[in-house]
Design a protein around this motif. Structure first.
Motif, PDB file in Angstrom:
ATOM      1  N   ASN A 104     -11.356   7.330  -6.757  1.00 39.37           N
ATOM      2  CA  ASN A 104     -10.561   6.274  -7.390  1.00 39.37           C
ATOM      3  C   ASN A 104      -9.666   5.566  -6.382  1.00 39.37           C
ATOM      4  OD1 ASN A 104     -11.682   6.825  -9.878  1.00 39.37           O
ATOM      5  ND2 ASN A 104      -9.998   8.120 -10.545  1.00 39.37           N
ATOM      6  N   TYR A 105      -9.047   6.325  -5.484  1.00 36.83           N
ATOM      7  CA  TYR A 105      -8.213   5.717  -4.444  1.00 36.83           C
ATOM      8  C   TYR A 105      -9.045   4.812  -3.533  1.00 36.83           C
ATOM      9  CZ  TYR A 105      -3.717   8.124  -5.033  1.00 36.83           C
ATOM     10  OH  TYR A 105      -2.500   8.555  -5.497  1.00 36.83           O
ATOM     11  N   VAL A 106     -10.211   5.289  -3.131  1.00 36.35           N
ATOM     12  CA  VAL A 106     -11.074   4.501  -2.248  1.00 36.35           C
ATOM     13  C   VAL A 106     -11.491   3.203  -2.946  1.00 36.35           C
ATOM     14  CG1 VAL A 106     -13.312   4.427  -1.066  1.00 36.35           C
ATOM     15  CG2 VAL A 106     -11.871   6.463  -0.881  1.00 36.35           C
ATOM     16  N   THR A 107     -11.869   3.309  -4.205  1.00 42.20           N
ATOM     17  CA  THR A 107     -12.255   2.118  -4.971  1.00 42.20           C
ATOM     18  C   THR A 107     -11.084   1.147  -5.075  1.00 42.20           C
ATOM     19  OG1 THR A 107     -13.888   3.366  -6.242  1.00 42.20           O
ATOM     20  CG2 THR A 107     -13.098   1.303  -7.212  1.00 42.20           C
ATOM     21  N   ALA A 108      -9.892   1.658  -5.338  1.00 38.19           N
ATOM     22  CA  ALA A 108      -8.705   0.809  -5.442  1.00 38.19           C
ATOM     23  C   ALA A 108      -8.404   0.126  -4.108  1.00 38.19           C
ATOM     24  CB  ALA A 108      -7.509   1.627  -5.908  1.00 38.19           C
ATOM     25  N   LEU A 109      -8.557   0.863  -3.017  1.00 35.78           N
ATOM     26  CA  LEU A 109      -8.331   0.275  -1.693  1.00 35.78           C
ATOM     27  C   LEU A 109      -9.331  -0.835  -1.404  1.00 35.78           C
ATOM     28  CD1 LEU A 109      -7.558   3.479   0.387  1.00 35.78           C
ATOM     29  CD2 LEU A 109      -6.065   1.486   0.166  1.00 35.78           C
ATOM     30  N   LEU A 110     -10.588  -0.597  -1.736  1.00 35.08           N
ATOM     31  CA  LEU A 110     -11.619  -1.618  -1.522  1.00 35.08           C
ATOM     32  C   LEU A 110     -11.278  -2.892  -2.295  1.00 35.08           C
ATOM     33  CD1 LEU A 110     -14.821   0.583  -1.697  1.00 35.08           C
ATOM     34  CD2 LEU A 110     -13.966  -0.604   0.326  1.00 35.08           C
ATOM     35  N   GLU A 111     -10.860  -2.724  -3.536  1.00 31.94           N
ATOM     36  CA  GLU A 111     -10.506  -3.884  -4.362  1.00 31.94           C
ATOM     37  C   GLU A 111      -9.249  -4.574  -3.842  1.00 31.94           C
ATOM     38  OE1 GLU A 111     -10.252  -2.640  -8.432  1.00 31.94           O
ATOM     39  OE2 GLU A 111     -12.372  -2.092  -8.506  1.00 31.94           O
ATOM     40  N   LYS A 112      -8.237  -3.781  -3.525  1.00 38.34           N
ATOM     41  CA  LYS A 112      -6.960  -4.335  -3.075  1.00 38.34           C
ATOM     42  C   LYS A 112      -7.121  -5.128  -1.772  1.00 38.34           C
ATOM     43  CE  LYS A 112      -3.262  -1.875  -3.635  1.00 38.34           C
ATOM     44  NZ  LYS A 112      -2.173  -0.880  -3.527  1.00 38.34           N
ATOM     45  N   LEU A 113      -7.945  -4.607  -0.866  1.00 36.95           N
ATOM     46  CA  LEU A 113      -8.128  -5.248   0.435  1.00 36.95           C
ATOM     47  C   LEU A 113      -9.316  -6.205   0.452  1.00 36.95           C
ATOM     48  CD1 LEU A 113      -7.440  -2.095   2.625  1.00 36.95           C
ATOM     49  CD2 LEU A 113      -5.867  -3.983   2.138  1.00 36.95           C
TER      50      LEU A 113
ATOM     51  N   MET B  94       0.856  -1.177   0.000  1.00 36.01           N
ATOM     52  CA  MET B  94       0.000   0.000   0.000  1.00 36.01           C
ATOM     53  C   MET B  94       0.903   1.242   0.000  1.00 36.01           C
ATOM     54  SD  MET B  94      -2.985   0.980   2.771  1.00 36.01           S
ATOM     55  CE  MET B  94      -3.558  -0.674   2.758  1.00 36.01           C
ATOM     56  N   SER B  95       0.581   2.169  -0.867  1.00 35.40           N
ATOM     57  CA  SER B  95       1.383   3.389  -0.972  1.00 35.40           C
ATOM     58  C   SER B  95       1.108   4.333   0.203  1.00 35.40           C
ATOM     59  CB  SER B  95       1.071   4.106  -2.285  1.00 35.40           C
ATOM     60  OG  SER B  95      -0.218   4.696  -2.236  1.00 35.40           O
ATOM     61  N   ALA B  96       2.001   5.295   0.359  1.00 36.54           N
ATOM     62  CA  ALA B  96       1.834   6.289   1.422  1.00 36.54           C
ATOM     63  C   ALA B  96       0.535   7.073   1.229  1.00 36.54           C
ATOM     64  CB  ALA B  96       3.029   7.236   1.446  1.00 36.54           C
ATOM     65  N   ARG B  97       0.211   7.407  -0.013  1.00 36.04           N
ATOM     66  CA  ARG B  97      -1.020   8.157  -0.295  1.00 36.04           C
ATOM     67  C   ARG B  97      -2.252   7.323   0.045  1.00 36.04           C
ATOM     68  NH1 ARG B  97      -2.160  13.374  -0.593  1.00 36.04           N
ATOM     69  NH2 ARG B  97      -0.985  13.869  -2.438  1.00 36.04           N
ATOM     70  N   GLU B  98      -2.202   6.027  -0.298  1.00 38.93           N
ATOM     71  CA  GLU B  98      -3.331   5.143   0.038  1.00 38.93           C
ATOM     72  C   GLU B  98      -3.514   5.050   1.544  1.00 38.93           C
ATOM     73  OE1 GLU B  98      -3.504   1.983  -3.664  1.00 38.93           O
ATOM     74  OE2 GLU B  98      -1.969   1.695  -2.112  1.00 38.93           O
ATOM     75  N   ARG B  99      -2.417   4.955   2.295  1.00 38.30           N
ATOM     76  CA  ARG B  99      -2.518   4.903   3.762  1.00 38.30           C
ATOM     77  C   ARG B  99      -3.103   6.200   4.306  1.00 38.30           C
ATOM     78  NH1 ARG B  99       2.374   2.236   3.045  1.00 38.30           N
ATOM     79  NH2 ARG B  99       3.578   4.108   3.497  1.00 38.30           N
ATOM     80  N   GLU B 100      -2.706   7.314   3.706  1.00 39.26           N
ATOM     81  CA  GLU B 100      -3.205   8.623   4.128  1.00 39.26           C
ATOM     82  C   GLU B 100      -4.718   8.718   3.886  1.00 39.26           C
ATOM     83  OE1 GLU B 100      -1.542  13.155   3.633  1.00 39.26           O
ATOM     84  OE2 GLU B 100      -1.296  11.781   1.940  1.00 39.26           O
ATOM     85  N   ILE B 101      -5.155   8.294   2.726  1.00 40.58           N
ATOM     86  CA  ILE B 101      -6.585   8.329   2.405  1.00 40.58           C
ATOM     87  C   ILE B 101      -7.344   7.357   3.305  1.00 40.58           C
ATOM     88  CG2 ILE B 101      -8.276   7.729   0.614  1.00 40.58           C
ATOM     89  CD1 ILE B 101      -6.369   9.142  -1.370  1.00 40.58           C
ATOM     90  N   LEU B 102      -6.789   6.187   3.535  1.00 43.01           N
ATOM     91  CA  LEU B 102      -7.414   5.214   4.425  1.00 43.01           C
ATOM     92  C   LEU B 102      -7.611   5.800   5.817  1.00 43.01           C
ATOM     93  CD1 LEU B 102      -8.435   2.373   5.073  1.00 43.01           C
ATOM     94  CD2 LEU B 102      -6.062   1.657   5.333  1.00 43.01           C
ATOM     95  N   ALA B 103      -6.625   6.507   6.325  1.00 42.83           N
ATOM     96  CA  ALA B 103      -6.738   7.131   7.649  1.00 42.83           C
ATOM     97  C   ALA B 103      -7.871   8.153   7.676  1.00 42.83           C
ATOM     98  CB  ALA B 103      -5.415   7.797   8.030  1.00 42.83           C
ATOM     99  N   HIS B 104      -8.011   8.931   6.610  1.00 38.59           N
ATOM    100  CA  HIS B 104      -9.085   9.924   6.556  1.00 38.59           C
ATOM    101  C   HIS B 104     -10.459   9.260   6.450  1.00 38.59           C
ATOM    102  CE1 HIS B 104      -6.601  13.428   6.697  1.00 38.59           C
ATOM    103  NE2 HIS B 104      -5.973  13.153   5.548  1.00 38.59           N
ATOM    104  N   VAL B 105     -10.531   8.162   5.704  1.00 44.14           N
ATOM    105  CA  VAL B 105     -11.792   7.412   5.631  1.00 44.14           C
ATOM    106  C   VAL B 105     -12.161   6.920   7.027  1.00 44.14           C
ATOM    107  CG1 VAL B 105     -12.888   5.288   4.769  1.00 44.14           C
ATOM    108  CG2 VAL B 105     -11.580   6.736   3.211  1.00 44.14           C
ATOM    109  N   ALA B 106     -11.167   6.430   7.763  1.00 42.31           N
ATOM    110  CA  ALA B 106     -11.408   5.930   9.123  1.00 42.31           C
ATOM    111  C   ALA B 106     -11.857   7.036  10.067  1.00 42.31           C
ATOM    112  CB  ALA B 106     -10.155   5.252   9.662  1.00 42.31           C
TER     113      ALA B 106
END
Length: 59
Positions: free
Chosen positions: A34-43, A1-13
């Motif tokens: 797009n990041y949220v969708t990618a995270l959902l798919e990746k995880l 997971m990229s740093a940006r994805e982790r950052e967006i994940l934290a904000h979603v949380a």
């Protein structure tokens, strides 16, 4: 997971909307979506609630 994805994940949380995340990170709302969708798919998760729970369990 990229740093940006982790950052967006934290904000979603935190419970922020895509629009709020976009504003804080100086991104477009579509990019955040797009990041949220990618995270959902990746995880292999169904929704933002599961993303938030994942973040709380895995940091």
């Amino acid at each position: 997971m990229s740093a940006r994805e982790r950052e967006i994940l934290a904000h979603v949380a935190e419970g922020l909307t895509n629009k709020e995340i976009a504003s804080r990170l100086f991104l477009s709302e579509g990019t955040v979506r797009n990041y949220v969708t990618a995270l959902l798919e990746k995880l292999q998760l169904r929704d933002r609630t599961q993303l938030a729970i994942y973040y709380l369990n895995h940091g």
